[in-house]
Scaffold this motif. Structure first.
Motif, mmCIF file in Angstrom:
data_model
loop_
_atom_site.group_PDB
_atom_site.id
_atom_site.type_symbol
_atom_site.label_atom_id
_atom_site.label_comp_id
_atom_site.label_asym_id
_atom_site.label_seq_id
_atom_site.Cartn_x
_atom_site.Cartn_y
_atom_site.Cartn_z
ATOM 1 N N TRP A 68 49.782 -112.837 -81.790
ATOM 2 C CA TRP A 68 50.224 -111.569 -81.218
ATOM 3 C C TRP A 68 51.676 -111.716 -80.791
ATOM 4 O O TRP A 68 52.037 -112.683 -80.119
ATOM 5 C CB TRP A 68 49.385 -111.183 -80.004
ATOM 6 C CG TRP A 68 48.001 -110.710 -80.346
ATOM 7 C CD1 TRP A 68 46.866 -111.443 -80.321
ATOM 8 C CD2 TRP A 68 47.647 -109.391 -80.764
ATOM 9 N NE1 TRP A 68 45.800 -110.674 -80.712
ATOM 10 C CE2 TRP A 68 46.248 -109.393 -80.985
ATOM 11 C CE3 TRP A 68 48.356 -108.215 -80.990
ATOM 12 C CZ2 TRP A 68 45.560 -108.278 -81.412
ATOM 13 C CZ3 TRP A 68 47.665 -107.089 -81.409
ATOM 14 C CH2 TRP A 68 46.286 -107.115 -81.622
ATOM 15 N N ALA A 70 54.646 -111.564 -78.624
ATOM 16 C CA ALA A 70 54.805 -111.451 -77.178
ATOM 17 C C ALA A 70 56.237 -111.771 -76.793
ATOM 18 O O ALA A 70 56.894 -112.612 -77.405
ATOM 19 C CB ALA A 70 53.836 -112.381 -76.452
ATOM 20 N N ASP A 77 52.693 -108.654 -74.358
ATOM 21 C CA ASP A 77 52.803 -108.162 -75.733
ATOM 22 C C ASP A 77 54.037 -107.284 -75.883
ATOM 23 O O ASP A 77 54.368 -106.483 -74.994
ATOM 24 C CB ASP A 77 51.563 -107.354 -76.116
ATOM 25 C CG ASP A 77 50.312 -108.215 -76.230
ATOM 26 O OD1 ASP A 77 50.451 -109.423 -76.474
ATOM 27 O OD2 ASP A 77 49.200 -107.664 -76.054
ATOM 28 N N GLU A 79 55.459 -104.183 -77.522
ATOM 29 C CA GLU A 79 54.901 -102.972 -78.111
ATOM 30 C C GLU A 79 55.934 -102.346 -79.041
ATOM 31 O O GLU A 79 56.978 -101.863 -78.599
ATOM 32 C CB GLU A 79 54.476 -101.993 -77.016
ATOM 33 C CG GLU A 79 53.332 -102.533 -76.153
ATOM 34 C CD GLU A 79 52.657 -101.449 -75.337
ATOM 35 O OE1 GLU A 79 53.094 -100.277 -75.438
ATOM 36 O OE2 GLU A 79 51.699 -101.767 -74.627
ATOM 37 N N PRO A 97 50.991 -103.032 -79.815
ATOM 38 C CA PRO A 97 51.226 -104.444 -80.120
ATOM 39 C C PRO A 97 50.815 -104.746 -81.556
ATOM 40 O O PRO A 97 49.891 -104.126 -82.100
ATOM 41 C CB PRO A 97 50.335 -105.176 -79.117
ATOM 42 C CG PRO A 97 49.980 -104.167 -78.079
ATOM 43 C CD PRO A 97 49.988 -102.844 -78.768
ATOM 44 N N VAL A 99 50.398 -107.956 -84.765
ATOM 45 C CA VAL A 99 50.172 -109.374 -85.075
ATOM 46 C C VAL A 99 51.143 -109.805 -86.171
ATOM 47 O O VAL A 99 51.362 -109.074 -87.154
ATOM 48 C CB VAL A 99 48.711 -109.603 -85.511
ATOM 49 C CG1 VAL A 99 48.526 -111.026 -86.047
ATOM 50 C CG2 VAL A 99 47.764 -109.326 -84.364
ATOM 51 N N LEU A 117 41.771 -113.344 -83.957
ATOM 52 C CA LEU A 117 42.646 -112.606 -83.052
ATOM 53 C C LEU A 117 42.044 -111.275 -82.622
ATOM 54 O O LEU A 117 42.312 -110.782 -81.520
ATOM 55 C CB LEU A 117 44.007 -112.371 -83.716
ATOM 56 C CG LEU A 117 44.879 -113.612 -83.923
ATOM 57 C CD1 LEU A 117 46.111 -113.255 -84.743
ATOM 58 C CD2 LEU A 117 45.301 -114.195 -82.573
ATOM 59 N N TYR A 118 41.236 -110.669 -83.500
ATOM 60 C CA TYR A 118 40.629 -109.378 -83.192
ATOM 61 C C TYR A 118 39.184 -109.522 -82.730
ATOM 62 O O TYR A 118 38.439 -108.547 -82.702
ATOM 63 C CB TYR A 118 40.679 -108.455 -84.414
ATOM 64 C CG TYR A 118 42.040 -107.826 -84.629
ATOM 65 C CD1 TYR A 118 42.335 -106.577 -84.105
ATOM 66 C CD2 TYR A 118 43.030 -108.494 -85.342
ATOM 67 C CE1 TYR A 118 43.582 -106.000 -84.296
ATOM 68 C CE2 TYR A 118 44.277 -107.922 -85.538
ATOM 69 C CZ TYR A 118 44.549 -106.679 -85.011
ATOM 70 O OH TYR A 118 45.786 -106.111 -85.192
ATOM 71 N N LYS A 133 41.484 -107.341 -72.824
ATOM 72 C CA LYS A 133 42.811 -107.509 -73.404
ATOM 73 C C LYS A 133 42.878 -106.847 -74.772
ATOM 74 O O LYS A 133 43.847 -106.153 -75.099
ATOM 75 C CB LYS A 133 43.140 -109.009 -73.518
ATOM 76 C CG LYS A 133 44.538 -109.310 -74.021
ATOM 77 C CD LYS A 133 45.590 -108.873 -73.029
ATOM 78 C CE LYS A 133 46.980 -109.324 -73.446
ATOM 79 N NZ LYS A 133 48.017 -108.880 -72.504
ATOM 80 N N LEU A 134 41.828 -107.054 -75.556
ATOM 81 C CA LEU A 134 41.799 -106.450 -76.882
ATOM 82 C C LEU A 134 41.713 -104.929 -76.778
ATOM 83 O O LEU A 134 42.329 -104.209 -77.566
ATOM 84 C CB LEU A 134 40.615 -107.004 -77.679
ATOM 85 C CG LEU A 134 40.496 -106.536 -79.130
ATOM 86 C CD1 LEU A 134 41.725 -106.924 -79.933
ATOM 87 C CD2 LEU A 134 39.230 -107.086 -79.773
ATOM 88 N N ARG A 137 45.024 -103.463 -76.218
ATOM 89 C CA ARG A 137 45.850 -103.495 -77.427
ATOM 90 C C ARG A 137 45.430 -102.434 -78.439
ATOM 91 O O ARG A 137 46.266 -101.834 -79.119
ATOM 92 C CB ARG A 137 45.749 -104.874 -78.071
ATOM 93 C CG ARG A 137 46.484 -105.979 -77.306
ATOM 94 C CD ARG A 137 46.088 -107.349 -77.784
ATOM 95 N NE ARG A 137 46.957 -108.397 -77.209
ATOM 96 C CZ ARG A 137 46.689 -109.691 -77.228
ATOM 97 N NH1 ARG A 137 45.556 -110.117 -77.784
ATOM 98 N NH2 ARG A 137 47.529 -110.561 -76.691
#
Length: 680
Positions: A68, A70, A77, A79, A97, A99, A117-118, A133-134, A137
């Motif tokens: 991700w 950052a 993150d 954006e 955000p 990847v 990641l997802y 957190k996900l 995002r």
């Protein structure tokens, strides 16, 4: 890189700085880019990243791992600002955000890293830190921007557009090898405004929706009503009976958002591949209308019938002409209520419309349901058409039309009222217009003898000469007919009136019917030569049964004799009165006998005698009492002197509070002996 640091002077350090430089800012999406459902799950035909280069980024753990993006200074993150192009070429701006996937990774490795990641449950009731957190995002605020969430049908521009509060993105990793990226973003859920629903549920606000399964797997054309969105939770509409003329409160739970039919209940049964295989079972259809009422108190859902699969297509492409044709046609039906909003032709406002036309039928028997015997809707059709016009420079104009045809009300098997057409119409600045036609009144069972009086009633009891009173509390419609006095020889009949009244309340109370022959305050009179009498009768019934019956009849005779020097007369009258009041749980039956006689001699001496005897039976709940009263009055008048003497006698007898119980009739030891005799 040369940098100056305190106490170190100017020293050369080897310092790494990571940034992302966007070389291909815009990517197209469509049916040929590898989506599982041919791109229908992605409302944007293209996404463009406006950021050409990012600020310094946090260094990844490995140069060969996806991560991700950052910001280095905060660790949060970064954006990116994206501009999406929807199905109507509308530009939508939002941040999100992203990847970064290193170049050179094989597709299998990249897909595996993206899955990690997802990883997380966006729908978890108690999400973990990773899930939250996900969620932050993937859940991206749209600020109420209008987005076409699906490709609108030809000639129906704007029919799939909504003000969107939030889009929830997901990531698919099934893109073809020829696609330039490994993952394909799509929209898994959204929160949108549905103006038609908001008019009936003012507190609705943004509603959570998802794409309809049939739309995803079979296209919009594969759904009989052209549905493309499902409400996550069905919204119950409350449509007060007062707004529908008391005919119905067609409250329903709407769940499907369609391109042209508007918002409708979900009455469709789908197969594994998302195809619509028919209508829901009757039990499920009735469940969707669990709060709907008919005539203010009857459970409308019990009278709904199965929906034929071939009739589901009626819900597609419902323009004004198609709706009007269905409403006019005797056999035209709309299998589900349609809630839709459209722009006026002159562009000066909008029209909200709720329309439904459904056939009713025999309900399933349900123990304890007080309405099961009152309504007969075999072959009946219910129609409701409500419109609200909202102009930019004027107040709202609302019109409501309701209609129920070919139904009957059966009050406890005693009275049956058939109504061919009961309709209601209201509009701004005018009194509601309620009409009923084709009314037939029929008495049954114990009251069948009253049918002989029906010949005096007009063919249409709610026609000319009737009264209809519409108040906020309900509709009261009826008829009063006063018969002319009849005299044939020694027979005369006068003061006879017939009345029928139907009350349809709007407050949830049951519909009621009252029939009367004259009234207590104005009884009818009948005389045959020396004999005469009179009486009255009234009955009130509703869905719970007979509520009140009251009647009385009086009969007797009189004679007079004049011999010149003496004259006199005598009369004997007897009467019976009956009253039943369910609300007070009281029954009373009474009878009386009254005898009068007088004798006058030369106008000087007059003697009169009156005897009155009354016997009454009253029952309150389980207690009953019999009362008897007798009075004898003798009056004597001689010239200017008169004297009266009265003798009275009254007695009361209380009955048992109820039928004796078994234990009161059989002693315990007798019962044991009885049982022992059979046991032996």
């Amino acid at each position: 890189m040369f940098v100056a640091r305190p106490n170190d002077g100017i020293v050369a350090y080897l310092q790494r700085e990571d940034r992302v430089i966007v070389k291909q800012p815009e990517l197209p999406y469509g049916s040929d880019t590898g989506f599982t459902h041919a791109g229908r799950e992605m409302p944007f035909r293209a996404l463009r990243i406006t950021d050409r280069v990012t600020p310094p980024l946090r260094q990844p753990v490995s140069d060969t791992d996806a991560f991700w993006v950052a910001v280095q200074s905060t660790g949060e993150d970064y954006e990116f600002t994206l501009i999406g192009t929807d199905h109507e070429d509308r530009k939508v701006s939002f941040t999100m955000p992203l990847v970064y996937v290193p170049d050179g990774l094989d597709k299998a490795t990249a897909e595996a890293q993206l899955k990690n990641l997802y990883a997380g449950d966006l729908n978890a009731a108690n999400p973990s830190t990773v899930d939250r957190k996900l969620m932050s995002r993937m859940n991206r605020p749209m600020g109420g921007q209008v987005i076409a969430l699906a490709q609108p049908p030809p000639g129906a521009s704007g029919s799939t557009s909504h003000a969107v509060g939030k889009l929830t993105f997901g990531l698919g990793v099934t893109g073809p090898a020829a696609h330039p990226v490994v993952g394909l973003p799509h929209v898994s859920a959204a929160e949108v405004r549905v103006p038609a629903v908001e008019q009936f549920a003012p507190n609705a606000g943004y509603l959570a929706v998802g794409f309809n399964d049939t739309f995803l797997q079979q296209t919009m054309e594969g759904h009989p009503a052209g549905a493309y969105l499902n409400l996550k939770e069905a919204v119950s509409l409350t449509f007060g009976a007062a707004k529908a003329g008391g005919i119905a409160s067609p409250n329903a739970a709407v769940e499907l958002i369609t391109s042209q039919a508007g918002v409708i209940p979900n009455v469709f049964k789908t197969g594994q591949a998302g195809e619509v295989v028919g209508a829901l079972d009757l039990k499920d259809i009735r469940a969707a209308f669990g709060k709907a009422k008919l005539l203010g108190f009857i459970d409308l859902s019990r009278y709904l019938q199965n929906i034929a699969k071939e009739s589901l297509g009626t819900l597609r492409q419902l323009g004004d002409d198609q709706i009007e044709a269905i409403l006019r046609a005797p056999d035209g039906l709309l299998p589900a209520p349609v809630l839709r909003i459209r722009d006026l032709a002159d562009g000066q406002g909008k029209e909200l419309r709720y329309v439904w036309k459904t056939a009713l039928g025999k309900p399933d028997a349900q123990p304890g349901d007080q309405s099961k015997d009152i309504l007969d809707v075999s072959g009946a059709v219910l129609t409701l058409d409500a419109r609200t016009v909202r102009a930019k420079d004027a107040v709202d104009k609302a019109t409501v039309e309701g209609r129920l045809t070919n139904f009957a009300l059966d009050f406890s098997g005693m009275v049956r009222v058939k109504i061919a057409d009961l309709s209601f119409r209201t509009g701004p600045g005018r009194k509601p217009d309620v009409t009923a036609s084709g009314l037939e009144l029929e008495f049954r069972n114990e009251l069948e003898f009253i049918n002989s009086l029906r010949s005096a009633l007009p063919a249409d009891a709610f026609g000319g000469g009737a009264y209809i009173d519409v108040q906020p509390s309900g509709v009261r419609a009826g008829y009063r007919l006063a018969l002319p006095a009849i005299g044939v020889g020694v027979f005369s009949l006068s003061n006879v009136s017939l009345g029928a009244e139907l009350v349809i309340p709007f407050d949830g109370n049951p519909v009621s019917f009252r029939f009367s022959v004259s009234e207590r305050t104005h009884p009818f009179n009948v005389a045959v030569s020396l004999f005469g009498g009179g009486g009255y009768f009234s009955m009130l019934v509703d869905a719970k049964g007979v509520q009140r019956i009251e009647g009385a009849i009086e009969f007797g005779g009189s004679a007079a004799l004049d011999l010149g020097v003496a004259s006199g007369g005598v009369s004997v009258m007897a009467g019976i009165h009956f009253e039943f009041d369910a609300a007070a749980d009281r029954v009373s039956l009474g009878g009386y006998l009254r005898c009068n006689g007088f004798l006058c001699v030369l106008g000087i001496i007059t003697v009169s005698v009156e005897f009155y005897l009354e016997l009454a039976y009253e029952k309150h709940g389980h207690e009953s009492v019999v009362r008897g009263k007798g009075t004898l009055t003798v009056s004597v008048r001689i010239a200017f002197f008169s004297k009266s003497v009265s003798l009275e006698l009254e007695r009361s007898f209380s009955g048992a509070p109820g039928d004796p119980a078994f234990a009161d009739c059989v002693l315990p030891h007798h019962w044991h002996e009885y049982c022992a005799a059979f046991a032996a």
